[in-house]
Design a protein around this motif. Structure first.
Motif, PDB file in Angstrom:
ATOM      1  N   TYR A 242       0.824  -1.208   0.000  1.00 55.07           N
ATOM      2  CA  TYR A 242       0.000   0.000   0.000  1.00 55.07           C
ATOM      3  C   TYR A 242       0.859   1.259   0.000  1.00 55.07           C
ATOM      4  CZ  TYR A 242      -3.966  -2.961   1.184  1.00 55.07           C
ATOM      5  OH  TYR A 242      -4.942  -3.920   1.160  1.00 55.07           O
ATOM      6  N   ILE A 243       0.308   2.294  -0.598  1.00 54.62           N
ATOM      7  CA  ILE A 243       0.883   3.637  -0.538  1.00 54.62           C
ATOM      8  C   ILE A 243      -0.229   4.559  -0.054  1.00 54.62           C
ATOM      9  CG2 ILE A 243       1.764   5.593  -1.868  1.00 54.62           C
ATOM     10  CD1 ILE A 243       3.006   3.599  -3.812  1.00 54.62           C
ATOM     11  N   ILE A 244       0.096   5.418   0.899  1.00 53.86           N
ATOM     12  CA  ILE A 244      -0.862   6.425   1.355  1.00 53.86           C
ATOM     13  C   ILE A 244      -0.329   7.788   0.925  1.00 53.86           C
ATOM     14  CG2 ILE A 244      -2.000   7.512   3.326  1.00 53.86           C
ATOM     15  CD1 ILE A 244      -1.736   4.856   4.813  1.00 53.86           C
ATOM     16  N   SER A 245      -1.132   8.488   0.153  1.00 55.41           N
ATOM     17  CA  SER A 245      -0.791   9.829  -0.303  1.00 55.41           C
ATOM     18  C   SER A 245      -1.679  10.814   0.441  1.00 55.41           C
ATOM     19  CB  SER A 245      -1.033   9.927  -1.811  1.00 55.41           C
ATOM     20  OG  SER A 245      -0.946  11.263  -2.236  1.00 55.41           O
ATOM     21  N   VAL A 246      -1.080  11.865   0.997  1.00 50.97           N
ATOM     22  CA  VAL A 246      -1.861  12.824   1.778  1.00 50.97           C
ATOM     23  C   VAL A 246      -1.712  14.221   1.185  1.00 50.97           C
ATOM     24  CG1 VAL A 246      -2.229  13.836   4.064  1.00 50.97           C
ATOM     25  CG2 VAL A 246      -1.544  11.445   3.858  1.00 50.97           C
ATOM     26  N   ASP A 247      -2.845  14.833   0.898  1.00 49.11           N
ATOM     27  CA  ASP A 247      -2.890  16.231   0.460  1.00 49.11           C
ATOM     28  C   ASP A 247      -3.287  17.037   1.688  1.00 49.11           C
ATOM     29  OD1 ASP A 247      -3.201  18.680  -0.732  1.00 49.11           O
ATOM     30  OD2 ASP A 247      -4.886  18.091  -2.003  1.00 49.11           O
ATOM     31  N   VAL A 248      -2.309  17.690   2.307  1.00 45.00           N
ATOM     32  CA  VAL A 248      -2.549  18.420   3.554  1.00 45.00           C
ATOM     33  C   VAL A 248      -3.210  19.756   3.232  1.00 45.00           C
ATOM     34  CG1 VAL A 248      -1.484  19.428   5.600  1.00 45.00           C
ATOM     35  CG2 VAL A 248      -0.570  17.305   4.636  1.00 45.00           C
ATOM     36  N   ALA A 249      -4.331  19.988   3.871  1.00 42.21           N
ATOM     37  CA  ALA A 249      -5.111  21.198   3.607  1.00 42.21           C
ATOM     38  C   ALA A 249      -4.607  22.366   4.433  1.00 42.21           C
ATOM     39  CB  ALA A 249      -6.571  20.940   3.935  1.00 42.21           C
ATOM     40  N   ARG A 250      -4.917  23.515   3.929  1.00 40.57           N
ATOM     41  CA  ARG A 250      -4.675  24.740   4.669  1.00 40.57           C
ATOM     42  C   ARG A 250      -6.035  25.300   5.066  1.00 40.57           C
ATOM     43  NH1 ARG A 250      -0.437  24.597   6.997  1.00 40.57           N
ATOM     44  NH2 ARG A 250      -0.161  26.809   7.081  1.00 40.57           N
TER      45      ARG A 250
ATOM     46  N   CYS B 119      -9.935  24.239   3.778  1.00 41.00           N
ATOM     47  CA  CYS B 119      -9.947  23.079   2.883  1.00 41.00           C
ATOM     48  C   CYS B 119      -9.913  21.792   3.695  1.00 41.00           C
ATOM     49  CB  CYS B 119      -8.752  23.129   1.940  1.00 41.00           C
ATOM     50  SG  CYS B 119      -8.758  24.561   0.867  1.00 41.00           S
ATOM     51  N   GLN B 120     -10.038  20.675   3.005  1.00 39.19           N
ATOM     52  CA  GLN B 120     -10.014  19.384   3.675  1.00 39.19           C
ATOM     53  C   GLN B 120      -8.709  18.657   3.372  1.00 39.19           C
ATOM     54  OE1 GLN B 120     -13.590  17.702   1.953  1.00 39.19           O
ATOM     55  NE2 GLN B 120     -14.645  17.955   3.887  1.00 39.19           N
ATOM     56  N   THR B 121      -8.151  18.005   4.392  1.00 45.20           N
ATOM     57  CA  THR B 121      -6.993  17.146   4.191  1.00 45.20           C
ATOM     58  C   THR B 121      -7.515  15.798   3.717  1.00 45.20           C
ATOM     59  OG1 THR B 121      -5.664  18.266   5.848  1.00 45.20           O
ATOM     60  CG2 THR B 121      -5.061  15.998   5.337  1.00 45.20           C
ATOM     61  N   VAL B 122      -6.944  15.297   2.630  1.00 47.22           N
ATOM     62  CA  VAL B 122      -7.428  14.060   2.026  1.00 47.22           C
ATOM     63  C   VAL B 122      -6.291  13.046   1.972  1.00 47.22           C
ATOM     64  CG1 VAL B 122      -8.418  13.024  -0.050  1.00 47.22           C
ATOM     65  CG2 VAL B 122      -9.090  15.328   0.629  1.00 47.22           C
ATOM     66  N   ALA B 123      -6.569  11.837   2.467  1.00 47.20           N
ATOM     67  CA  ALA B 123      -5.620  10.728   2.378  1.00 47.20           C
ATOM     68  C   ALA B 123      -6.151   9.741   1.346  1.00 47.20           C
ATOM     69  CB  ALA B 123      -5.458  10.045   3.727  1.00 47.20           C
ATOM     70  N   THR B 124      -5.337   9.449   0.360  1.00 47.34           N
ATOM     71  CA  THR B 124      -5.700   8.514  -0.702  1.00 47.34           C
ATOM     72  C   THR B 124      -4.886   7.246  -0.507  1.00 47.34           C
ATOM     73  OG1 THR B 124      -6.064  10.379  -2.186  1.00 47.34           O
ATOM     74  CG2 THR B 124      -5.827   8.222  -3.198  1.00 47.34           C
ATOM     75  N   VAL B 125      -5.566   6.102  -0.472  1.00 40.25           N
ATOM     76  CA  VAL B 125      -4.886   4.826  -0.263  1.00 40.25           C
ATOM     77  C   VAL B 125      -4.850   4.063  -1.585  1.00 40.25           C
ATOM     78  CG1 VAL B 125      -4.830   2.681   1.057  1.00 40.25           C
ATOM     79  CG2 VAL B 125      -5.713   4.773   2.121  1.00 40.25           C
ATOM     80  N   LEU B 126      -3.643   3.730  -2.004  1.00 39.52           N
ATOM     81  CA  LEU B 126      -3.432   2.989  -3.245  1.00 39.52           C
ATOM     82  C   LEU B 126      -2.872   1.612  -2.916  1.00 39.52           C
ATOM     83  CD1 LEU B 126      -1.639   5.876  -5.135  1.00 39.52           C
ATOM     84  CD2 LEU B 126      -4.024   5.201  -5.402  1.00 39.52           C
ATOM     85  N   LYS B 127      -3.338   0.608  -3.633  1.00 40.73           N
ATOM     86  CA  LYS B 127      -2.802  -0.743  -3.494  1.00 40.73           C
ATOM     87  C   LYS B 127      -1.996  -1.034  -4.758  1.00 40.73           C
ATOM     88  CE  LYS B 127      -4.215  -5.306  -1.909  1.00 40.73           C
ATOM     89  NZ  LYS B 127      -5.389  -6.089  -1.471  1.00 40.73           N
ATOM     90  N   VAL B 128      -0.740  -1.392  -4.566  1.00 41.82           N
ATOM     91  CA  VAL B 128       0.184  -1.578  -5.684  1.00 41.82           C
ATOM     92  C   VAL B 128       0.493  -3.061  -5.849  1.00 41.82           C
ATOM     93  CG1 VAL B 128       2.447  -0.962  -6.603  1.00 41.82           C
ATOM     94  CG2 VAL B 128       1.186   0.676  -5.183  1.00 41.82           C
ATOM     95  N   PHE B 129       0.378  -3.517  -7.096  1.00 35.06           N
ATOM     96  CA  PHE B 129       0.688  -4.897  -7.440  1.00 35.06           C
ATOM     97  C   PHE B 129       1.883  -4.889  -8.390  1.00 35.06           C
ATOM     98  CE2 PHE B 129      -3.836  -4.621  -6.597  1.00 35.06           C
ATOM     99  CZ  PHE B 129      -4.062  -5.695  -5.750  1.00 35.06           C
ATOM    100  N   PRO B 130       3.078  -5.295  -7.908  1.00 29.80           N
ATOM    101  CA  PRO B 130       4.234  -5.355  -8.811  1.00 29.80           C
ATOM    102  C   PRO B 130       3.988  -6.392  -9.906  1.00 29.80           C
ATOM    103  CG  PRO B 130       4.918  -5.504  -6.518  1.00 29.80           C
ATOM    104  CD  PRO B 130       3.425  -5.635  -6.537  1.00 29.80           C
TER     105      PRO B 130
END
Length: 174
Positions: free
Chosen positions: A111-119, A122-133
């Protein structure tokens, strides 16, 4: 004086609002642009929190309608946009969202968690991605969930959002 409520973009009231905002910057002694959402009427007792809760729980609740009527947001996309906003919005559904790490025997993934931190505002959003090599094509990546951190005013402070983010890290083990 110009008074309007939010609606779709590419309408006269949207264009006029943009014009008024520009004029407020260029001629601040002559033009003032002001807007607010449902929180002011709630704070002053003109709108009930219970009413809003019932509205959001209604089977006919519509996020775009709520954004226009109660959040004072213009919605929709430009006719010249490269994508169709309405189509994107209507198809924006996670089919099998994951709330924690799900590993399957014989299938390598992480998994990778990407976070767009809000100011402010705005809203802080965490996006969870599942990666398959994949040795042939590189990687296959699936979006498995999107989390809003700090949903209430009290939780919007970074100290509270960090706690939520740490929970996601614990749950997904990226």
């Amino acid at each position: 004086m110009w008074i309007t409520s939010a609606s779709e973009k590419n309408t006269f009231c949207y264009d006029k609002t943009i014009e008024m905002m520009e004029q407020a910057i260029l001629r601040p002694s002559k033009v003032f642009c002001w807007g607010f959402d449902y929180r002011i009427p709630v704070l002053t007792g003109l709108l009930s929190k219970d009413f809003l809760t019932e509205l959001k729980l209604s089977p006919t609740f519509n996020e775009l309608g709520f954004a226009k009527e109660y959040m004072s947001r213009f919605v929709g996309g430009s006719d010249e946009a490269w994508f169709d906003f309405e189509k994107l919005y209507n198809n924006r559904k996670l089919v099998n969202p994951e709330t924690h790490e799900k590993l399957r025997d014989g299938i390598e993934s992480f998994y990778i968690i990407s976070v767009d931190v809000a100011r402010i505002g705005c809203q802080t959003v965490a996006t969870v991605l599942k990666v398959f090599p994949n040795t042939i094509d590189g990687y296959k990546i699936n979006l498995v969930n999107i989390f809003i951190l700090g949903k209430t005013l009290e939780e919007k402070v970074f100290d509270k959002q960090v706690i939520e983010l740490k929970r996601l890290i614990r749950d997904f083990n990226p």
